[in-house]
Design an enzyme around this catalytic site. Structure first.
Site, PDB file in Angstrom:
ATOM      1  CB  SER A 175      -0.881  -0.030   1.249  1.00 16.00           C
ATOM      2  OG  SER A 175      -1.644   1.153   1.335  1.00 16.00           O
ATOM      3  CE  LYS A 180      -4.889   0.201   0.348  1.00 20.37           C
ATOM      4  NZ  LYS A 180      -5.687  -0.522   1.361  1.00 20.37           N
ATOM      5  CE  LYS A 225      -4.000   3.903   2.578  1.00 17.03           C
ATOM      6  NZ  LYS A 225      -5.200   3.297   3.196  1.00 17.03           N
ATOM      7  CG  ASP A 264      -7.963   2.630   0.897  1.00 21.47           C
ATOM      8  OD1 ASP A 264      -9.123   3.088   1.010  1.00 21.47           O
ATOM      9  OD2 ASP A 264      -7.331   2.129   1.848  1.00 21.47           O
ATOM     10  CD  GLU A 323      -9.168  -0.603   0.881  1.00 20.98           C
ATOM     11  OE1 GLU A 323      -8.247  -0.838   0.059  1.00 20.98           O
ATOM     12  OE2 GLU A 323      -9.030  -0.751   2.102  1.00 20.98           O
ATOM     13  CG  ASP A 327     -10.806  -0.687   5.262  1.00 25.26           C
ATOM     14  OD1 ASP A 327     -11.081  -1.120   6.384  1.00 25.26           O
ATOM     15  OD2 ASP A 327      -9.674  -0.212   5.017  1.00 25.26           O
ATOM     16  CE  LYS A 370      -7.503  -2.258   6.985  1.00 27.34           C
ATOM     17  NZ  LYS A 370      -7.689  -0.794   6.925  1.00 27.34           N
ATOM     18  N   GLY A 396      -4.417  -4.118   6.090  1.00 25.05           N
ATOM     19  CA  GLY A 396      -3.287  -3.982   6.999  1.00 25.05           C
ATOM     20  C   GLY A 396      -3.395  -2.714   7.815  1.00 25.05           C
TER      21      GLY A 396
HETATM   22 MG    MG Z   1      -8.521   0.832   3.467  1.00 23.45          MG
END
Ligand code: MG
Length: 373
Positions: free
Chosen positions: A135, A161, A163, A188, A214, A239, A263, A291
């Site tokens: 990520s 991934k 952000k 995400d 996400e 999430d 998670k 994570g």
């Molecule tokens: Mg997330």
């Protein structure tokens, strides 16, 4: 197994690099670790609540308080025989799932050790390696983003991934596609969009072949996600919105997403995680393991969880050196050449903190013992 004694460690570990999302930035991880003692064994758990109430309302300080004052007294002296018990014993506490999950993880570690099996085995895992990705936080520039991604691809990661946030989204995705072609890529937003902004923003990247988008909308939303998903070909993944088995069911029933990020900390532990996994599996909906910048302790639990069969997308479970110069465990988790981590095969978590390393990062410690009435 009667829970005889519990220790809490409040640790603080510097991250190798700041981690920035659409809403906050982390430079170090302060988390409570839990050690549960019974019959000469010790089980370890990591609470993923961190320095501030950014990902959720929980912090290391709230988790410490809720564990000390409420959760630990509920399990001390109890005879634990099956893995659903910790969830039931602490169910009276509303919320505070990360605090619950840290304690539950330690008890699962203990139960698995007592049975002489790995945590993966106790959970029903079927793999000895799990696919992982990395990520990438929001970087200061596009050039820095591409350089960071190149570094991770060179290190062997096969899923990236990034952000995103409004203004840092479609152009970044297009630039990554131009630079790296057909890599496995997902985004995400950590709830950075509102529905009216999300429709044009995500329709603009709907042709980019993303694995998933996400948590674009509110951290407590399911309904607006259910309005957004039919307007996109790319699967939405929830999430922050999923805190329980019921939330997962509501999301699937309303069509709010086609993938769920699990998670254990967010949903209150491994027992609930497995139930969400099973629900999604029955409906043909893939899950993957998120994570929380865990140390090797929490990472070992994530790897065990991700060994369940319906974890069909790579997890945000990178090797230790993506997060820490020196992990709590030795050897640290290392990336295999096929972008996997090996599931620990030893009893329980299969890892434990190195005492001298734990001591070095411990801010405070507390001990709780059961006294026979
Ligand atoms: Mg997330």
């Amino acid at each position: 197994m009667r829970i005889e004694r519990i220790e809490l460690y409040h640790i603080n570990m510097p991250l190798v690099a700041p981690f920035q999302t659409s809403r906050w930035i982390e430079t170090e991880r302060a988390v409570p670790l839990v050690a549960v003692y019974s019959e000469g064994l010790v089980g370890w758990g990591e609470c993923v609540a961190s320095n501030g109430p950014w990902y959720s309302y929980e912090t290391d300080e709230t988790a410490w308080l809720i564990l000390s004052r409420y959760l630990i007294p509920m399990v001390l002296g109890q005879d634990i025989t099956d893995p659903s018990q910790p969830s039931r014993l602490t169910a009276r506490v509303r919320g505070h799932n990360m605090a619950k999950a840290g304690l539950e993880m330690a008890i699962w570690d203990l139960l698995a050790q007592a049975q002489g099996v790995s945590l993966s085995h106790l959970l029903g895992g079927e793999r000895d390696r799990v696919d992982v990705g990395v990520s990438v936080g929001i970087q200061p520039s596009l050039a820095a983003t591409l350089a960071t991604i190149r570094g991770y691809l060179d290190a062997g990661y096969r899923r990236i991934k990034i952000k995103i946030k409004p203004g840092w989204d479609v152009e970044v995705v297009r630039a990554i596609r131009r630079e790296f072609g057909d890599i496995r890529l997902q985004v995400d937003a950590n709830s950075a969009y509102r529905l009216e902004d999300a429709v044009p923003a995500f329709q603009a990247m709907d042709d980019q072949g993303l694995l998933l988008i996400e948590q674009p909308l509110g951290e407590d939303d399911i309904l607006d996600h259910a309005k957004l998903q039919p307007q996109l070909r790319t699967p939405l993944c929830l999430d922050e919105s999923i805190h329980s088995l019921d939330h997962a069911r509501w999301a699937l029933e309303t069509g709010a997403c086609r993938v769920i990020n699990i998670k254990a900390g967010r949903v209150g532990g491994l027992w609930v995680s497995r139930n969400i996994h099973d629900l999604c599996q029955a409906q043909g909906v893939p899950v993957w393991c998120g994570g929380m910048l865990e140390t090797g302790i929490g990472r070992a639990a994530n790897v065990a969880l991700a060994s369940l069969p319906n974890f069909r997308l790579p997890g945000d479970i990178s090797a230790s050196d993506r997060y820490y110069h020196e992990d709590l465990i030795d050897p640290p988790f290392q990336l295999n050449p096929d972008s996997t981590l090996t599931v620990p095969a030893g009893p329980g978590l299969g890892v434990r903190p190195v005492p001298t390393r734990l001591e070095k990062v411990t801010l405070r410690r507390a001990e709780f013992s059961h006294r026979e009435p």
